[in-house]
Design a protein around this motif. Structure first.
Motif, PDB file in Angstrom:
ATOM      1  N   LEU A  10       1.046  -0.672  -0.170  1.00 10.66           N
ATOM      2  CA  LEU A  10       0.009  -0.024   0.069  1.00 10.66           C
ATOM      3  C   LEU A  10       1.648   1.771  -0.102  1.00 10.66           C
ATOM      4  N   SER A  13       0.221   6.859   1.603  1.00 11.13           N
ATOM      5  CA  SER A  13      -0.796   8.263   2.274  1.00 11.13           C
ATOM      6  C   SER A  13      -1.938   7.489   2.575  1.00 11.13           C
ATOM      7  N   PHE A  14      -2.174   6.170   2.133  1.00 10.32           N
ATOM      8  CA  PHE A  14      -3.281   5.233   2.627  1.00 10.32           C
ATOM      9  C   PHE A  14      -3.872   5.345   4.499  1.00 10.32           C
ATOM     10  N   GLU A  16      -4.314   8.149   5.343  1.00 12.27           N
ATOM     11  CA  GLU A  16      -4.596   9.413   5.444  1.00 12.27           C
ATOM     12  C   GLU A  16      -6.192   9.568   5.094  1.00 12.27           C
ATOM     13  N   TYR A  17      -6.127   7.795   4.212  1.00 11.00           N
ATOM     14  CA  TYR A  17      -7.145   8.372   3.687  1.00 11.00           C
ATOM     15  C   TYR A  17      -8.183   8.644   4.349  1.00 11.00           C
ATOM     16  N   ARG A  18      -9.418   9.433   3.833  1.00 13.80           N
ATOM     17  CA  ARG A  18     -10.952   9.618   4.684  1.00 13.80           C
ATOM     18  C   ARG A  18     -11.177   8.203   5.627  1.00 13.80           C
ATOM     19  N   ARG A  19     -11.780   7.567   4.671  1.00 12.36           N
ATOM     20  CA  ARG A  19     -12.612   6.271   5.270  1.00 12.36           C
ATOM     21  C   ARG A  19     -11.187   5.830   6.050  1.00 12.36           C
ATOM     22  N   VAL A  20     -10.758   5.542   6.235  1.00 10.09           N
ATOM     23  CA  VAL A  20      -9.060   4.870   6.668  1.00 10.09           C
ATOM     24  C   VAL A  20      -8.842   5.157   8.868  1.00 10.09           C
ATOM     25  N   ARG A  21      -8.999   6.451   8.371  1.00 14.70           N
ATOM     26  CA  ARG A  21      -9.287   6.916   9.704  1.00 14.70           C
ATOM     27  C   ARG A  21     -10.707   7.235  10.513  1.00 14.70           C
ATOM     28  N   GLU A  22     -11.813   6.937   9.721  1.00 13.06           N
ATOM     29  CA  GLU A  22     -13.524   6.938  10.094  1.00 13.06           C
ATOM     30  C   GLU A  22     -12.363   5.624  11.326  1.00 13.06           C
ATOM     31  N   THR A  35      -0.164  10.287  10.735  1.00 12.82           N
ATOM     32  CA  THR A  35       0.223  10.620   9.175  1.00 12.82           C
ATOM     33  C   THR A  35       1.284   9.650   8.102  1.00 12.82           C
ATOM     34  N   ARG A  36       1.169  10.094   6.991  1.00 11.77           N
ATOM     35  CA  ARG A  36       2.009   9.526   5.715  1.00 11.77           C
ATOM     36  C   ARG A  36       3.651   8.991   6.664  1.00 11.77           C
TER      37      ARG A  36
END
Length: 345
Positions: A10, A13-14, A16-22, A35-36
């Protein structure tokens, strides 16, 4: 998170994806922002931990460690080399661990002297392969001149594999007359080798032919190769000595450059390769004596004596290791017998 990035290849930046953070917030509302840059540091720490773990594993290995290298070419024709360590652990399990994987630059040391002749052939092949229209026109040229076996086709070399130059030259030489016809049909084709370049290309191809055969023999995977190295490397040495007095100045210069590179490694590895030959019951010291005498009529006996001394040292080392293991096993068995006797009624 670092292991997920490594295992699934991966991007950093994976994280920092919005869904991953959620998802992370759902799992732990108090989680700190990931963060990355944090991911880069974590992946680096995993690498350092694994590196240290591998070092410790290699240091504890009871057996000798064998290193192998393998070259790999990407679709971009860039070359890479992989170094792998092989060893047997205390449970008699064979382990293979990658030590390094890095990019390598083209190693054509000796072939630089003949670069002009080789480059002309390379450019001619590239010109034909650059468009469908040119391939069709070239096919018509092949048909017009006749007598050409086009089943082989034109093959480009790989910059990081010097033996692929032989494959390229061998294929392009079959189409000399077709390229001559293409010059008359296509005014944009200006890279066709001259008669002199064609002749030199043939000399280089014939010079590289035995090296190509030997290299393929080394790369065999369906048969043992360790006992083949000494004889084949000796053949390379003989070929270089034969061609160092060649009448063609460019071919002579190419040979001398290759000879310098060859001698750098021959002196370091000839002893271990000789030992492998001696262990082959079909060859033993007869072949070693013959090859060394042909290579060095004055000092060959000293070289053979060095091989014998190294073999005796190697035998003693293994003999000592086996004696230690036998003693340890015997002591353990005696202790067990005494324990069993003490518990007897």
């Amino acid at each position: 998170m670092a292991m997920a990035i490594i295992e699934h290849n991966l991007p950093y930046s994976f994280v920092e994806y919005r869904r991953v953070r959620e998802m992370l917030l759902i799992c732990n509302p108090d989680v700190n922002e990931y963060t990355r840059n944090t991911a880069v540091n974590d992946v680096g720490n995993v690498y350092l931990d694994k590196k240290m773990e591998l070092k410790q594993q290699l240091s504890r290995s009871p057996s000798r460690i064998c290193l192998t290298s393998d070259c790999w070419t990407a679709y971009t024709v860039e070359g890479y080399i992989c170094i792998t360590a092989h060893f047997v652990d205390r449970n008699w399990k064979l382990n293979s661990k990658i030590l390094a994987f890095c990019k390598i630059e083209p190693p054509h040391t000796g072939l630089k002297a003949a670069s002009t002749s080789i480059q002309k052939s390379r450019e001619s092949i590239k010109y034909v392969k650059q468009s469908e229209a040119r391939r069709i026109l070239f096919a018509k040229c092949v048909e017009q001149v006749g007598g050409i076996d086009d089943s082989v086709g034109l093959k480009l070399d790989v910059p990081t594999r010097w033996n692929s130059i032989y494959v390229m030259l061998d294929s392009v030489m079959k189409y000399q007359r077709a390229f001559g016809s293409l010059v008359l049909r296509d005014k944009n084709f200006i890279s066709c080798p001259s008669s002199e370049k064609w002749k030199r290309g043939e000399l280089i191809r014939d010079f590289l032919a035995p090296f190509y055969i030997i290299t393929n023999l080394f790369f065999g995977s369906c048969y043992p190769t360790s006992n083949l190295y000494f004889m084949q490397i000796w053949k390379i040495e003989r070929l270089l000595k034969i061609h160092e007095d060649c009448d063609d100045l460019i071919l002579k210069d190419m040979t001398l450059r290759m000879k310098v590179k060859f001698e750098k490694y021959w002196s370091d590895y000839s002893v271990i390769l000789s030992i492998v030959v001696v262990l082959d019951p079909r060859l033993k010291f007869d072949l070693i004596n013959f090859c060394y005498e042909k290579s060095d009529s004055i000092g060959w006996e000293n070289k053979v004596n060095v091989v014998k001394r190294k073999m005796h040292q190697l035998f003693k080392q293994y003999d000592n290791e086996i004696s230690l293991v036998s003693t340890s096993t015997s002591t353990s068995s005696s202790s067990q017998v005494q324990v069993d006797s003490s518990h007897a009624p």
